[in-house]
Design a protein around this motif. Structure first.
Motif, PDB file in Angstrom:
ATOM      1  N   ASN A  90     -30.943  35.622  63.142  1.00 55.76           N
ATOM      2  CA  ASN A  90     -29.560  35.350  63.656  1.00 55.76           C
ATOM      3  C   ASN A  90     -29.164  36.472  64.590  1.00 55.76           C
ATOM      4  O   ASN A  90     -29.851  37.345  65.040  1.00 55.76           O
ATOM      5  N   VAL A  91     -27.882  36.102  65.385  1.00 52.38           N
ATOM      6  CA  VAL A  91     -27.566  36.807  66.626  1.00 52.38           C
ATOM      7  C   VAL A  91     -25.936  37.334  66.124  1.00 52.38           C
ATOM      8  O   VAL A  91     -25.304  36.723  65.277  1.00 52.38           O
ATOM      9  N   VAL A  92     -25.887  38.710  66.642  1.00 50.72           N
ATOM     10  CA  VAL A  92     -24.432  39.220  66.220  1.00 50.72           C
ATOM     11  C   VAL A  92     -24.183  39.670  67.798  1.00 50.72           C
ATOM     12  O   VAL A  92     -24.792  40.139  68.645  1.00 50.72           O
ATOM     13  N   PHE A  93     -22.778  39.491  67.770  1.00 49.65           N
ATOM     14  CA  PHE A  93     -22.173  40.149  69.152  1.00 49.65           C
ATOM     15  C   PHE A  93     -20.981  41.115  68.715  1.00 49.65           C
ATOM     16  O   PHE A  93     -20.599  41.124  67.642  1.00 49.65           O
ATOM     17  N   GLY A  94     -20.691  41.933  69.800  1.00 53.12           N
ATOM     18  CA  GLY A  94     -19.627  42.969  69.504  1.00 53.12           C
ATOM     19  C   GLY A  94     -18.241  42.236  69.927  1.00 53.12           C
ATOM     20  O   GLY A  94     -18.068  41.019  70.258  1.00 53.12           O
ATOM     21  N   GLY A  95     -17.034  42.751  69.427  1.00 57.72           N
ATOM     22  CA  GLY A  95     -15.879  42.325  69.744  1.00 57.72           C
ATOM     23  C   GLY A  95     -15.308  42.334  71.164  1.00 57.72           C
ATOM     24  O   GLY A  95     -14.278  41.870  71.359  1.00 57.72           O
ATOM     25  N   GLY A  96     -16.008  42.913  71.749  1.00 56.15           N
ATOM     26  CA  GLY A  96     -15.644  42.903  73.398  1.00 56.15           C
ATOM     27  C   GLY A  96     -14.832  44.251  73.673  1.00 56.15           C
ATOM     28  O   GLY A  96     -14.284  44.640  72.907  1.00 56.15           O
TER      29      GLY A  96
END
Lengths: 122, 110
Positions: B98-104
């Motif tokens: 899986n992949v995770v992103f930051g909130g920007g």
């Protein structure tokens, strides 16, 4: 020249199933270490990874949405399809497809489609 | 909530250096990649791996990592660098596919 283009409905009703298609060019869905991901972005909010499928047909899904998502590919058509069941207004977002590369164990998205805005409303 | 943490907003004076950070346990195992997104546009990859820039990305963009923190540095920020910046990495908890992103982080160039 690598390109990805999303297509699908702009409006879906609550409880309906969304089907999005990503048509790629400039690379093959059989290329090693490559795949296609779906990523969405609700209006004014952050990017959210949904799913990806690699050349070896390995698939993975966002844990919280796993029961609602299905990703598949048609190599002959250079297309990757995402279905999301039981749509809800909170699923309103711009949906992007992106090419995912693996590099020494890391994943990154080097090419993105323009995105397609999907609104969920009755 | 995002699995990688970013400051919501950062500002920098024109021509100065700014660092945008991203924190998360997954960064102890994987490098972050960084994306620039301008209003109404798709994200663009600016940094991947240890510190690699795709073709066409100015060399004022650089990346680094230490422990559970990854950083994107813009040396000599330009007006056109004003944008939202997102980090991502593979997920190290549960399913490593899986992949995770930051909130920007919204970068403002003053």
């Amino acid at each position: 020249q690598v390109t990805l283009k999303e297509s699908g409905p702009v409006l879906v009703k609550p409880t309906e199933t969304l089907t999005l298609t990503c048509t790629v060019s400039g690379f093959s869905l059989t290329n090693a270490r490559m795949g296609v991901s779906w990523i969405r972005q609700p209006p004014g909010k952050a990017l959210e990874w949904l799913a990806h499928i690699f050349s070896n047909d390995e698939k993975s899904y966002r844990t919280s949405l796993k029961s609602r998502l299905t990703i598949s590919k048609d190599t002959s058509k250079s297309q990757v399809v995402l279905t999301m069941t039981n749509m809800d207004p909170v699923d309103t977002a711009t949906y992007y497809c992106a090419r995912i590369l693996t590099d020494y164990g890391d994943y990154y998205f080097d090419y993105w489609g323009q995105g397609t805005l999907v609104t969920v409303s009755s | 909530s995002s699995e990688l943490s970013q400051d919501p907003a950062v500002s920098v004076a024109l021509g100065q250096t700014v660092r945008i950070t991203c924190q998360g346990d997954s960064l102890r195992s994987y490098y972050a990649s960084w994306y620039q997104q301008k209003p109404g546009q798709a994200p663009v990859l600016v940094i991947y791996g240890k510190n690699n820039r795709p073709s066409g990305i100015p060399d004022r963009f650089s990346g680094s990592s230490s422990g559970n923190t990854a950083s994107l540095t813009i040396t000599g920020a330009q007006a056109e660098d004003e944008a939202d910046y997102y980090c991502n990495s593979r997920d190290s908890s549960g399913n490593h596919l899986n992949v995770v992103f930051g909130g920007g982080t919204k970068l403002t160039v003053l």
